[in-house]
Design an enzyme around this catalytic site. Sequence first.
Site, PDB file in Angstrom:
ATOM      1  N   GLU A  80      -4.303   0.528  -8.594  1.00  0.00           N
ATOM      2  CA  GLU A  80      -3.213   1.481  -8.846  1.00  0.00           C
ATOM      3  C   GLU A  80      -2.017   0.668  -9.330  1.00  0.00           C
ATOM      4  O   GLU A  80      -1.566  -0.245  -8.623  1.00  0.00           O
ATOM      5  CB  GLU A  80      -2.773   2.168  -7.548  1.00  0.00           C
ATOM      6  CG  GLU A  80      -3.627   3.292  -7.067  1.00  0.00           C
ATOM      7  CD  GLU A  80      -3.098   3.887  -5.749  1.00  0.00           C
ATOM      8  OE1 GLU A  80      -3.263   5.083  -5.553  1.00  0.00           O
ATOM      9  OE2 GLU A  80      -2.534   3.158  -4.909  1.00  0.00           O
TER      10      GLU A  80
ATOM     11  N   ASN B  88      -3.480   6.457  -0.975  1.00  0.00           N
ATOM     12  CA  ASN B  88      -3.084   6.594   0.427  1.00  0.00           C
ATOM     13  C   ASN B  88      -2.410   7.931   0.718  1.00  0.00           C
ATOM     14  O   ASN B  88      -2.439   8.409   1.850  1.00  0.00           O
ATOM     15  CB  ASN B  88      -2.207   5.420   0.858  1.00  0.00           C
ATOM     16  CG  ASN B  88      -3.063   4.196   1.143  1.00  0.00           C
ATOM     17  OD1 ASN B  88      -4.225   4.324   1.517  1.00  0.00           O
ATOM     18  ND2 ASN B  88      -2.505   3.016   0.943  1.00  0.00           N
TER      19      ASN B  88
ATOM     20  N   HIS C 218      -1.687  -2.308  -6.782  1.00  0.00           N
ATOM     21  CA  HIS C 218      -2.366  -2.054  -5.504  1.00  0.00           C
ATOM     22  C   HIS C 218      -3.875  -2.142  -5.666  1.00  0.00           C
ATOM     23  O   HIS C 218      -4.489  -1.295  -6.311  1.00  0.00           O
ATOM     24  CB  HIS C 218      -1.944  -0.665  -4.980  1.00  0.00           C
ATOM     25  CG  HIS C 218      -2.456  -0.362  -3.612  1.00  0.00           C
ATOM     26  ND1 HIS C 218      -2.676   0.908  -3.150  1.00  0.00           N
ATOM     27  CD2 HIS C 218      -2.784  -1.187  -2.583  1.00  0.00           C
ATOM     28  CE1 HIS C 218      -3.134   0.846  -1.907  1.00  0.00           C
ATOM     29  NE2 HIS C 218      -3.204  -0.395  -1.549  1.00  0.00           N
TER      30      HIS C 218
ATOM     31  N   SER D 115       0.819  -1.214   0.000  1.00  0.00           N
ATOM     32  CA  SER D 115       0.000   0.000   0.000  1.00  0.00           C
ATOM     33  C   SER D 115       0.849   1.258   0.000  1.00  0.00           C
ATOM     34  O   SER D 115       0.316   2.346  -0.153  1.00  0.00           O
ATOM     35  CB  SER D 115      -0.934  -0.007   1.205  1.00  0.00           C
ATOM     36  OG  SER D 115      -0.177  -0.118   2.380  1.00  0.00           O
TER      37      SER D 115
HETATM   38  N1  CAA Z   1     -17.407 -10.961  -4.015  1.00  0.00           N
HETATM   39  C1  CAA Z   1     -18.033 -10.315  -5.040  1.00  0.00           C
HETATM   40  N2  CAA Z   1     -18.921  -9.331  -4.844  1.00  0.00           N
HETATM   41  C2  CAA Z   1     -19.192  -8.964  -3.581  1.00  0.00           C
HETATM   42  C3  CAA Z   1     -18.582  -9.588  -2.479  1.00  0.00           C
HETATM   43  C4  CAA Z   1     -17.657 -10.631  -2.743  1.00  0.00           C
HETATM   44  N3  CAA Z   1     -16.981 -11.260  -1.771  1.00  0.00           N
HETATM   45  N4  CAA Z   1     -19.032  -9.016  -1.358  1.00  0.00           N
HETATM   46  C5  CAA Z   1     -19.913  -8.079  -1.720  1.00  0.00           C
HETATM   47  N5  CAA Z   1     -20.022  -8.044  -3.080  1.00  0.00           N
HETATM   48  C6  CAA Z   1     -20.854  -7.141  -3.860  1.00  0.00           C
HETATM   49  C7  CAA Z   1     -22.297  -7.265  -3.435  1.00  0.00           C
HETATM   50  O1  CAA Z   1     -22.970  -8.254  -4.185  1.00  0.00           O
HETATM   51  C8  CAA Z   1     -22.853  -5.885  -3.716  1.00  0.00           C
HETATM   52  O2  CAA Z   1     -23.177  -5.746  -5.073  1.00  0.00           O
HETATM   53  P1  CAA Z   1     -24.508  -4.947  -5.524  1.00  0.00           P
HETATM   54  O3  CAA Z   1     -24.354  -3.562  -4.964  1.00  0.00           O
HETATM   55  O4  CAA Z   1     -24.462  -5.017  -7.017  1.00  0.00           O
HETATM   56  O5  CAA Z   1     -25.617  -5.714  -4.911  1.00  0.00           O
HETATM   57  C9  CAA Z   1     -21.677  -4.951  -3.461  1.00  0.00           C
HETATM   58  O6  CAA Z   1     -20.494  -5.807  -3.554  1.00  0.00           O
HETATM   59  C10 CAA Z   1     -21.727  -4.287  -2.105  1.00  0.00           C
HETATM   60  O7  CAA Z   1     -21.801  -5.282  -1.102  1.00  0.00           O
HETATM   61  P2  CAA Z   1     -22.762  -5.205   0.183  1.00  0.00           P
HETATM   62  O8  CAA Z   1     -24.149  -4.822  -0.238  1.00  0.00           O
HETATM   63  O9  CAA Z   1     -22.599  -6.469   0.952  1.00  0.00           O
HETATM   64  O10 CAA Z   1     -22.110  -4.094   1.074  1.00  0.00           O
HETATM   65  P3  CAA Z   1     -22.313  -2.523   1.163  1.00  0.00           P
HETATM   66  O11 CAA Z   1     -23.240  -1.979   0.143  1.00  0.00           O
HETATM   67  O12 CAA Z   1     -22.582  -2.280   2.598  1.00  0.00           O
HETATM   68  O13 CAA Z   1     -20.853  -2.008   0.777  1.00  0.00           O
HETATM   69  C11 CAA Z   1     -18.518  -1.720   0.927  1.00  0.00           C
HETATM   70  C12 CAA Z   1     -19.716  -2.458   1.466  1.00  0.00           C
HETATM   71  C13 CAA Z   1     -18.289  -2.100  -0.540  1.00  0.00           C
HETATM   72  C14 CAA Z   1     -17.322  -2.170   1.747  1.00  0.00           C
HETATM   73  C15 CAA Z   1     -18.784  -0.178   1.025  1.00  0.00           C
HETATM   74  O14 CAA Z   1     -19.134   0.167   2.329  1.00  0.00           O
HETATM   75  C16 CAA Z   1     -17.600   0.652   0.616  1.00  0.00           C
HETATM   76  O15 CAA Z   1     -17.359   0.888  -0.563  1.00  0.00           O
HETATM   77  N6  CAA Z   1     -16.803   1.124   1.618  1.00  0.00           N
HETATM   78  C17 CAA Z   1     -15.575   1.866   1.377  1.00  0.00           C
HETATM   79  C18 CAA Z   1     -14.484   0.882   1.097  1.00  0.00           C
HETATM   80  C19 CAA Z   1     -13.172   1.563   0.835  1.00  0.00           C
HETATM   81  O16 CAA Z   1     -13.027   2.770   0.838  1.00  0.00           O
HETATM   82  N7  CAA Z   1     -12.154   0.746   0.597  1.00  0.00           N
HETATM   83  C20 CAA Z   1     -10.812   1.213   0.387  1.00  0.00           C
HETATM   84  C21 CAA Z   1     -10.067   1.094   1.651  1.00  0.00           C
HETATM   85  S1  CAA Z   1      -8.476   1.773   1.500  1.00  0.00           S
HETATM   86  C22 CAA Z   1      -7.572   0.536   0.858  1.00  0.00           C
HETATM   87  O17 CAA Z   1      -7.981  -0.565   0.647  1.00  0.00           O
HETATM   88  C23 CAA Z   1      -6.180   0.921   0.519  1.00  0.00           C
HETATM   89  C24 CAA Z   1      -5.155   0.737   1.519  1.00  0.00           C
HETATM   90  O18 CAA Z   1      -4.037   0.495   1.133  1.00  0.00           O
HETATM   91  C25 CAA Z   1      -5.383   0.974   2.972  1.00  0.00           C
END
Ligand code: CAA
Length: 289
Positions: A158, A196, A146, A125
């Site tokens: 990324e 990040n 990433h 990351s």
């Molecule tokens: N496989 C495939 N698809 C999946 C899945 C899986 N394991 N789990 C969930 N999905 C799909 C679901 O089917 C759903 O699709 P639809 O909207 O088409 O129905 C979609 O993904 C969303 O899933 P949920 O409805 O279960 O969950 P949600 O709507 O509450 O969303 C979330 C959850 C996607 C995590 C959302 O809250 C979100 O986008 N949060 C922000 C996440 C973020 O910012 N991530 C980056 C973090 S920083 C990082 O990663 C970098 C680093 O280096 C620190």
Amino acid sequence: MTADSSWIKKVVVVGAGQMGSGIAQVFAQAGYEVILSDITEELANKGKERISKGLDRIVKKGKITEEQKNEILSRIHPTVDLENNAKDADLLIEAIIEKMEAKKDLFKKVDKILPERAILASNTSSLSITEMASVTSRPEKFLGAHFFNPPPVMKLIEFIKGYQTSQETLDIMLDLGKRLGKTPVVAVEAPGFIVNRLLMPFLNEAYFALQEGIASVEEIDTAVKLGLNHPMGPFELSDFIGLDTILYIAEYLFNEFGEDKYRPCPLLRKMVRAGKLGRKTGEGFYKYN
Ligand code: CAA
């Protein structure tokens, strides 16, 4: 011109944790054969189980059938034995612990196992791609890839160009990114890359705002969700990523840039010292059952 990545058929993902298993799922769903490796059989198998549970959720939602789920799972092969399973692989993605020495040890080893044509990538990351590439015999075929948490859901990859990454390698990976159904962006190596670099000061500022008593955790999260249209507020997102991971990246940015604006908030340090790391420990800014 876009380079063709159709020769990439077999992919090794090293590290079967949350990111590694998510990345393995992305490749398997796109039709690739995936070797999912970790330091013990148990960890590698756990990674596959995590994928299976994730797929169950989308079967329930009617997005894929039980049969498709089984097909996806049949392409994922958990193992500890890279010597025998990675020798004909076309691409390796590393998603192990964020420690430079551990990553270099791994890349030294796999550089000797994978064929000359294979591309090596790190899902780090923030750490230096150039430094990891330097221990291999193929720094021009080495780059950062990433993914974002959760990898099956998040659209972005990324790609990070190290000092010696060739344009051809980058073009092949850009093509591959699209085949995975993702939207790739490219950055040259710099601490925190793009996301990040922007995210850490944003989260850190939320901790300072909380520490100063400007508003509560819930109010700040609500303000960001409704005022900026973010799916999660900064505290929800912090608990989701893990506070230890955030502190690690924030410290890295602070050390690399040496500028006060990257200084990690004391509240974050305190919470990490107290073991309140977020969802994975049952408590961070929120409590979880
Ligand atoms: N496989 C495939 N698809 C999946 C899945 C899986 N394991 N789990 C969930 N999905 C799909 C679901 O089917 C759903 O699709 P639809 O909207 O088409 O129905 C979609 O993904 C969303 O899933 P949920 O409805 O279960 O969950 P949600 O709507 O509450 O969303 C979330 C959850 C996607 C995590 C959302 O809250 C979100 O986008 N949060 C922000 C996440 C973020 O910012 N991530 C980056 C973090 S920083 C990082 O990663 C970098 C680093 O280096 C620190």
